[in-house]
Write a protein that holds these residues in place. Structure first.
Motif, PDB file in Angstrom:
ATOM      1  N   ASP A 338       6.367   7.999   6.430  1.00  0.00           N
ATOM      2  CA  ASP A 338       7.320   7.320   5.547  1.00  0.00           C
ATOM      3  C   ASP A 338       6.611   6.707   4.345  1.00  0.00           C
ATOM      4  O   ASP A 338       7.096   6.776   3.215  1.00  0.00           O
ATOM      5  CB  ASP A 338       8.069   6.217   6.303  1.00  0.00           C
ATOM      6  CG  ASP A 338       9.064   6.824   7.280  1.00  0.00           C
ATOM      7  OD1 ASP A 338       9.559   7.932   6.992  1.00  0.00           O
ATOM      8  OD2 ASP A 338       9.324   6.188   8.322  1.00  0.00           O
ATOM      9  N   TRP A 339       5.458   6.111   4.625  1.00  0.00           N
ATOM     10  CA  TRP A 339       4.661   5.541   3.532  1.00  0.00           C
ATOM     11  C   TRP A 339       4.325   6.634   2.522  1.00  0.00           C
ATOM     12  O   TRP A 339       4.505   6.468   1.320  1.00  0.00           O
ATOM     13  CB  TRP A 339       3.378   4.917   4.090  1.00  0.00           C
ATOM     14  CG  TRP A 339       2.350   4.686   3.018  1.00  0.00           C
ATOM     15  CD1 TRP A 339       2.313   3.645   2.141  1.00  0.00           C
ATOM     16  CD2 TRP A 339       1.249   5.547   2.684  1.00  0.00           C
ATOM     17  NE1 TRP A 339       1.259   3.790   1.278  1.00  0.00           N
ATOM     18  CE2 TRP A 339       0.582   4.944   1.586  1.00  0.00           C
ATOM     19  CE3 TRP A 339       0.762   6.745   3.204  1.00  0.00           C
ATOM     20  CZ2 TRP A 339      -0.545   5.520   1.001  1.00  0.00           C
ATOM     21  CZ3 TRP A 339      -0.355   7.313   2.635  1.00  0.00           C
ATOM     22  CH2 TRP A 339      -1.013   6.704   1.536  1.00  0.00           C
ATOM     23  N   TYR A 340       3.870   7.781   3.039  1.00  0.00           N
ATOM     24  CA  TYR A 340       3.452   8.860   2.149  1.00  0.00           C
ATOM     25  C   TYR A 340       4.636   9.357   1.323  1.00  0.00           C
ATOM     26  O   TYR A 340       4.524   9.606   0.123  1.00  0.00           O
ATOM     27  CB  TYR A 340       2.844  10.006   2.961  1.00  0.00           C
ATOM     28  CG  TYR A 340       2.132  11.023   2.108  1.00  0.00           C
ATOM     29  CD1 TYR A 340       0.800  10.835   1.729  1.00  0.00           C
ATOM     30  CD2 TYR A 340       2.781  12.175   1.665  1.00  0.00           C
ATOM     31  CE1 TYR A 340       0.135  11.758   0.940  1.00  0.00           C
ATOM     32  CE2 TYR A 340       2.126  13.105   0.869  1.00  0.00           C
ATOM     33  CZ  TYR A 340       0.796  12.888   0.518  1.00  0.00           C
ATOM     34  OH  TYR A 340       0.153  13.807  -0.270  1.00  0.00           O
ATOM     35  N   ALA A 341       5.770   9.448   2.002  1.00  0.00           N
ATOM     36  CA  ALA A 341       6.961   9.981   1.348  1.00  0.00           C
ATOM     37  C   ALA A 341       7.507   9.032   0.287  1.00  0.00           C
ATOM     38  O   ALA A 341       8.352   9.414  -0.520  1.00  0.00           O
ATOM     39  CB  ALA A 341       8.022  10.303   2.390  1.00  0.00           C
ATOM     40  N   SER A 342       7.007   7.787   0.326  1.00  0.00           N
ATOM     41  CA  SER A 342       7.500   6.850  -0.684  1.00  0.00           C
ATOM     42  C   SER A 342       6.822   7.089  -2.042  1.00  0.00           C
ATOM     43  O   SER A 342       7.221   6.552  -3.055  1.00  0.00           O
ATOM     44  CB  SER A 342       7.234   5.402  -0.233  1.00  0.00           C
ATOM     45  OG  SER A 342       5.833   5.159  -0.255  1.00  0.00           O
ATOM     46  N   ILE A 343       5.783   7.926  -2.033  1.00  0.00           N
ATOM     47  CA  ILE A 343       5.069   8.232  -3.288  1.00  0.00           C
ATOM     48  C   ILE A 343       5.559   9.586  -3.784  1.00  0.00           C
ATOM     49  O   ILE A 343       5.722  10.514  -2.991  1.00  0.00           O
ATOM     50  CB  ILE A 343       3.545   8.301  -3.035  1.00  0.00           C
ATOM     51  CG1 ILE A 343       3.067   6.985  -2.430  1.00  0.00           C
ATOM     52  CG2 ILE A 343       2.785   8.651  -4.312  1.00  0.00           C
ATOM     53  CD1 ILE A 343       1.727   7.097  -1.739  1.00  0.00           C
ATOM     54  N   GLY A 344       5.780   9.709  -5.076  1.00  0.00           N
ATOM     55  CA  GLY A 344       6.156  11.007  -5.629  1.00  0.00           C
ATOM     56  C   GLY A 344       7.630  11.142  -5.885  1.00  0.00           C
ATOM     57  O   GLY A 344       8.348  10.153  -6.009  1.00  0.00           O
ATOM     58  N   THR A 345       8.084  12.384  -5.976  1.00  0.00           N
ATOM     59  CA  THR A 345       9.480  12.647  -6.307  1.00  0.00           C
ATOM     60  C   THR A 345      10.239  13.039  -5.044  1.00  0.00           C
ATOM     61  O   THR A 345       9.677  13.071  -3.949  1.00  0.00           O
ATOM     62  CB  THR A 345       9.597  13.790  -7.320  1.00  0.00           C
ATOM     63  OG1 THR A 345       9.195  15.002  -6.672  1.00  0.00           O
ATOM     64  CG2 THR A 345       8.716  13.553  -8.535  1.00  0.00           C
TER      65      THR A 345
END
Lengths: 596, 574, 121
Positions: A338-345
């Motif tokens: 989830d943390w990772y998915a918060s970065i980017g588009t």
């Protein structure tokens, strides 16, 4: 016991080593010993910072002062002034190209400021040949976590949740790929790391392997656990000797420490990694060709399906990801999908490392969050165009990518926007071109690359790119014919539709994207026999203007006697004889000769 | 078998789950053009001529290798597909010498047919072309790389079918070629000259060395007595070279055509096939009874002999010393026949019609001069004979059948089955069993050694002894046999090996066919010839009996030793 | 390494090694201008390093600075604890070092008698 109060980090990446980092390091050790500072100051060899053109790079901590282009003879000054007296050696600081301001601190340099260094966090920051430095930065915690707290399925789910997509070019969702291999029939499975970085100018994978090899090893081991593999291969080109050496050291240290091998952390999970050196054929970056090459066969792609997830290395289910993809894994496990998915588009998560090259002020590696604009990369990080020239295009995605014009500068850099714009993420090569670059010539350059690197297996790639290259060549030589653009378009369309592998299918992209955005340049070459950028030697016409004083120097220097004229009279170039060597223009003291 | 339902051009079809799109299409009569695909080789999907549209796929897919899946929707004939195929063929033609009219494969070339079928009227791309020297340094095959379309069929035939691995791709991009190791000529590498590469080549890039000019010259020379022998397998395949269906038996027409061409005597290799059985059969019994090297392996197939000499020289003692029927024939024509006919051997030109390219190399071996001359002067493949018949304007369809000349044209059914895998073994068993027991066999058909299975085994009671035999065809299967022998796991007494798939009927010099099941059709025709023969056991051949009674005296005798047996030596090529 | 606990223990031991390269922690800044050096800054610096080593302090960085214009108060030594004002001590001698470290760096109690200034950043 002594207390170490300062660290001197010396970049020992390939770039800095070739500009003299080893000598600088030796000088530091000598000087520190001489001054009796060697017990309180530690010299650390690190991997690449991605700012190679400024190398050799030296960073002094705790202040984090960033010294560039440090030579052997500068070392004494740094030791005496900075390390002994605590004063910054101004002359060795980095100067911002736009403002000419000197920036002492690493993190304040514009090149680094907008970056989000996650994959590259340790690169240039730790000694890659000492596993303890990686462990100290939290290394192998992710492996420990998956082996003791997570089921293989939950690891796959976490990677799926992160939204990570393959960083090698295709952008296929990594978690999904892992899931396919996990679910494939068979007890023997393989993890393969694609380190056959082949795009001209791209070196992010090399930097990661040289600067932080354990991160990749850890990512592979996590993958092995997730998919049920006990063996991994790293396929790395033999042209990367330093990367290979550091990988070997890293694997050996990890084995000695029990982080690779049998029964890791007492979990019953076994994982071994072997290095396979490739000869550096571009096509071996294609996953099926890479597998053939590991098996000892000629590196040629084979038709898919079956995909490697079902039938890969030696016919066994195999998961292949590239270096940067694996390097993303530890942080996803440690901090969560989830943390990772918060970065980017929305559809492109996390960061991407780009290799900036071309007519740009800062060349080097830049890690940026997905969704950043091309303009930010080129102007804020890259420091704009060299010599105050005008931006013309940026080529993104390596030989399979495309050229984007100025009006696309505010495009969001993510997988899908790039494809839509006629380019692609590729492995992250980013070549910036200014007004003096001819776009037909650029297309020719990339076609020449794909043609000579084509494996030769399928007709459209082998024969079709050759014909496209021939047409482009004749256009740049002033022999373009009516209908050539249509022929290029037809060939491009059919090569894309029929080529066997991704390389062939994307080979026409440089032509298609330049035709899409710079068609007028093609037309100028064909119809007016003119190269608008003045780059195509055979189309360049040299002319003598009224500024001519009749000194006769041009006439003397002309190797083919194409120039005539009386002393003190206006000279003239016979275009039929001129071989466009440019010698006259270089010689003229009055700037009376123009090229156009 | 698990089935899936797919839609091809709007037509729903049920096909096995393991089918490719191409197989599925062909099963419902939708013909997709192919070039690199060959029904007997693993598909590669390299040429991209067979592309089709599959709903949901990102690009067109190669139907020859793309697996079907449930619910798949395929379109084989859309404007995009037609344009793509045409472009691929145009690209191939742009890099192909436009020499069709003078090419050995003219009118029998898949690329030519493809260009015609796809309606190609111009080649829109002009530019660089391949430029490689001809590889013509061996007696069997000629390779012209400039005609190569890099389909890789030769590579696959040589490595997958034959396990010989002579060819591989080299270089990249436009410079990609197919080469033997280090780019050497075939004569410099471990090529067996079996010619399977020439049988699968879609163009004229690999062809048999054409020896018809020399034969035409001999035929027109009034001072020469030109005799010809025809190998067993030629009579069931020559028809295909002249427009007939696979499996057509054309023995009598072939004999008549050969006479029309001007051969003075038309003989049959089947005669020396019978003779081979007597020599080789007796050699086998000799080895069996006196502790000779076993298993004994047949030696009729010159591709096979090259293979063992090249790759397993340490196993050469297993090879029967009997010459091949072609070479026994050659030796007898210039001695026994010359004497009988009262012709000076130097005036005899001995020609053979063979299904085989390796036979050309066999005829020029140093050992094959036991008559004092080169025993066989010229070897023509079935394909070359087909061309001579066409060149002479013979109406093959209409020509009346004729009989072979005596005495070397008299043969039994045992001789003719030499042409199919298992045939030599069966012929030998028919004779050995009767010689050993002295009793007539109740049934002479040993069906367990027949058919296209790669390796066949049987245990045959011969008197008190149970003779364990094995039959292998293709060199890949031969390799398996030899490895077994090396490992001490081969408790056979007798092994037959033929280099080519299906035996000589599938020889590298036979008419080129990509027709499904053509090998079985030729095999069926061979056994039909056998069944139609009055005599079906070699030892019943009256002409062979006469040869022994009046001239050779006995099998394995002095004269036989000199004329009908040979020795082998290791060949050292990489 | 047999267990994940081994890894954690090892990481904790090693972390101080790399701490210098991260921001955070307490900073001790020694004035190393000509004036400072003349007043014995080098000896103070050595004492600081010795003391830190003796106490095995991990989260402390030692920096240097140049002349700040209070030459007569040299040797100057600053202590900056995270989120606390920068405290400058003057006329520091090697003998004072252990007290400053024990009181201020470790326990957060400013050694008032040596203080010459405080800066809230």
């Amino acid at each position: 016991m002594d207390h170490i109060r300062a660290h001197v980090l010396i970049c020992a990446g390939t770039g800095c080593v070739s500009s003299g980092a080893k000598k600088v390091e030796a000088a530091f050790r000598e000087q520190l010993a001489q001054k009796g500072l060697d017990k309180e100051i530690k010299v650390v060899e690190t991997g690449c910072h991605g700012f190679c053109e400024m190398g050799p790079l030296v960073i002094v901590y705790p202040e984090g002062v960033f010294y560039v282009r440090v030579q052997e003879e500068d070392v004494k000054d740094i030791v005496e002034t900075h390390l002994f007296k605590g004063r910054i050696v101004e002359r060795l600081l980095y100067k911002e190209p736009m403002t000419l301001e000197k920036v002492p601190n690493y993190s304040d340099i514009s090149f680094y400021k907008k970056q989000m260094r996650m994959v590259l966090a340790n690169c240039g920051h730790i000694n890659p040949e000492i596993i303890e430095e990686y462990v100290a930065e939290g290394g192998y915690a992710a492996l420990g976590k998956v082996l003791t707290e997570m089921t293989p399925e939950s690891v796959v789910d976490e990677v799926k949740k992160s939204g990570l997509r393959g960083r090698g070019g295709g952008g296929f969702p990594t978690g999904m790929k892992w899931g396919f291999t996990r679910n494939a029939q068979g007890t023997k499975k393989y993890v393969v790391c694609n380190a056959d970085e082949g795009d001209p100018g791209a070196f992010m994978d090399r930097s990661v392997l040289e600067g932080d090899p354990h991160r990749v090893i850890e990512g592979m081991a996590v993958c092995g656990y997730a998919i049920g593999a006990d063996e991994g291969y790293i396929y790395v080109r033999a042209e990367y000797p330093l990367a290979i050496k550091r990988l070997k050291v890293a694997i050996q240290q990890a084995e000695e420490m029990g982080l690779l091998g049998d029964n890791i952390f007492g979990s019953g999970f076994n994982f071994h990694i072997k290095i396979k050196e490739g000869a550096g054929a571009f096509v071996c970056g294609e996953e099926t060709a890479l597998l053939q090459s590991i098996e000892g066969k000629r590196g040629m792609p084979r038709s898919r399906p079956p995909f490697p997830a079902i039938s890969g290395l030696w016919g066994k289910p195999t998961n292949i990801n590239n270096v940067e993809t694996f390097a993303n894994i530890p942080q996803i496990i440690n901090k969560g999908g989830d943390w990772y998915a918060s970065i980017g588009t929305e559809k492109s998560k996390g960061t991407k490392v780009f290799a900036l090259t071309g007519r740009i002020n800062h060349t080097g590696l830049a890690e940026v969050p997905m969704g950043i604009t091309m303009r930010e990369i080129i102007y804020d990080i890259g420091g704009g165009i060299q010599n105050g020239k005008k931006f013309k295009a940026v080529q993104i995605g390596g030989p399979s990518g495309g050229c984007l014009p100025e009006e696309m500068l505010d495009l969001s850099v993510d997988y899908d926007s790039l494809i839509q714009a006629g380019a692609m993420m590729g492995s992250g090569g980013l070549v910036v071109m200014d007004e003096t670059t001819c776009m037909v010539d650029v297309a020719k350059f990339f076609l020449n690359f794909t043609q000579s690197e084509s494996c030769g297996k399928c007709t459209p790639c082998r024969e079709g790119t050759k014909r496209m290259l021939e047409i482009l060549t004749r256009i740049t030589e002033g022999q373009g014919q009516e209908g050539d653009i249509e022929k290029l378009e037809k060939l491009a369309k059919n090569i894309k539709a029929t080529a066997l592998c991704g390389l062939g299918q994307t080979a026409p992209n440089p032509v298609l994207s330049t035709l899409r955005y710079f068609r007028h340049e093609y037309e100028a070459h064909i119809k007016e026999k003119r190269c608008p950028a003045g780059a195509c030697a055979k189309l360049a016409a040299y002319n003598i203007t009224e500024a001519c004083k009749g000194c006769g120097l041009c006439k003397k220097v002309c190797p083919v006697e194409a120039i005539s004229g009386e002393v003190k009279g206006l000279h003239v170039i016979d275009q039929a004889v001129c071989i466009k060597c440019g010698a006259c223009m270089a010689k003229c003291p009055f700037k009376a000769i123009t090229k156009g | 078998m698990e089935m899936v339902t797919i839609t091809i051009d709007g037509q729903q079809v049920q096909v096995p789950k393991t089918s490719t799109v191409l197989e599925a299409a062909r099963s419902v009569g939708v013909n997709i053009p192919t070039l690199c695909y060959h029904p007997e080789l693993r598909p590669e999907g390299a040429c991209r001529v067979c592309v089709v549209e599959v709903k949901g796929a990102r690009s067109l897919v190669a139907s020859c290798i793309y697996p079907v899946n449930e619910g798949m929707e395929v379109k084989t004939n859309t404007p995009d597909v037609r344009e793509a195929r045409k472009t691929v063929v145009e690209l191939l033609l742009a890099n192909h010498p436009q020499e069709c009219l003078s090419c050995q494969r003219n009118l029998n070339c898949e690329l030519q047919t493809m260009a015609s079928d796809l309606g190609i009227r111009e080649i829109p791309y002009q530019g660089a072309k391949k430029n490689h020297p001809l590889d013509a340094g061996n007696p069997s095959l000629v390779r012209d790389q400039n005609k190569c379309i890099l389909c890789g069929r030769c590579i696959r035939a040589c490595s997958e079918v034959q396990g010989v691995h002579v060819y591989s791709f080299a270089n990249r991009g436009f410079d990609t070629t197919v080469v033997p190791a280090f780019g050497q000529g075939l004569h410099e590498v471990a090529c067996t000259f079996c010619g399977q590469c020439s049988s699968v080549c879609p163009t004229g890039a690999i062809v048999e060395k054409d020896d018809t000019a020399a034969v035409w010259k001999a035929l027109s020379d009034p001072t020469k007595h030109v005799v010809v022998q025809t190998a067993p397998a030629t009579r069931v395949a020559l028809g295909e070279a002249l427009g007939m269906k696979p499996g057509s038996i054309v023995t009598g027409k072939m004999v008549a055509a050969l006479r029309h061409l001007g051969f003075d005597r038309v003989f049959d290799t089947d005669f020396t096939a019978d003779l081979t059985i007597l020599e080789e059969g007796n050699e086998f019994l000799e080895r069996l009874q006196h502790g000779g090297v076993l298993p004994m392996i047949t030696s009729c197939s010159p591709g096979w002999v090259n293979f063992i000499e090249l790759k397993y020289p340490e196993l050469l003692p297993h090879l029967s010393t009997a010459k091949s029927p072609q070479q026994m024939f050659g030796a007898l024509v210039k001695t026994y026949y010359a004497e009988k006919a009262g012709i000076d051997a130097k005036d005899i030109v001995s020609v053979s019609i063979m299904p085989c390219t390796a036979k050309k190399a066999e005829a020029v071996r140093e050992e094959m001069k036991s008559s004092g001359y080169q025993d066989v002067d010229y070897v023509l493949t079935t394909r070359e004979l087909g061309r001579m018949i066409r060149e002479a304007g013979i109406d093959f369809d209409g020509i009346e059948k004729e009989e072979y000349d005596a005495p070397l044209g008299i043969a039994t059914g045992a001789g003719v089955i030499f042409g199919a895998t298992g045939g030599v073994m069966e012929a030998a068993l028919r004779t050995v069993a009767e010689v050993v027991t002295g009793k007539e066999l109740p049934s002479i058909e040993f069906t367990s050694v027949r058919g296209l299975t790669g390796i066949k085994e049987a245990v045959i009671p011969v008197g008190d002894l149970k003779v364990k035999v094995a039959v292998a065809h293709t060199l890949a299967n031969a390799r398996i046999m030899l490895e077994k022998i090396k490992a001490g796991e081969a408790d056979y007494h007798f092994i037959e090996v033929m280099a080519c798939p299906g035996g000589c009927i599938g020889g590298g010099g036979q008419p080129i066919s990509t027709c499904e099941g053509f090998r079985q059709k030729r095999i069926d025709a061979i056994y039909e010839c056998d069944q139609g023969s009055a005599l079906r056991k070699s030892h019943d051949n009256p002409a062979v009996k006469e040869l022994y009674d009046t001239w050779l005296i006995k099998p394995l005798g002095e004269k036989s030793h000199h004329l009908l047996h040979t020795h082998y030596h290791p060949q050292n090529r990489i | 390494m047999k267990t994940v606990e081994d890894l954690k223990r090892m990481r904790e031991q090693l972390q101080s090694q790399n701490r210098l390269r991260h921001s955070g922690g307490t900073e001790i800044i020694v004035g190393m201008g000509t004036c400072g050096i003349a007043a014995g800054a080098r000896a103070v610096m050595s004492a600081v390093l010795e003391e830190i080593a003796k106490r095995k302090l991990e989260d402390v960085k030692v920096c240097q600075t140049g002349c700040i214009g209070m030459c007569e108060r040299e040797v100057l030594l600053d202590v900056v604890r995270p989120n606390e004002p920068r405290v400058t001590y003057g006329r520091v001698t090697p003998a004072d070092v252990s007290k400053i470290i024990a009181e201020h760096v470790v326990n957060g109690r400013i050694v008032e008698e040596l203080v010459v200034g405080k800066i809230v950043e």
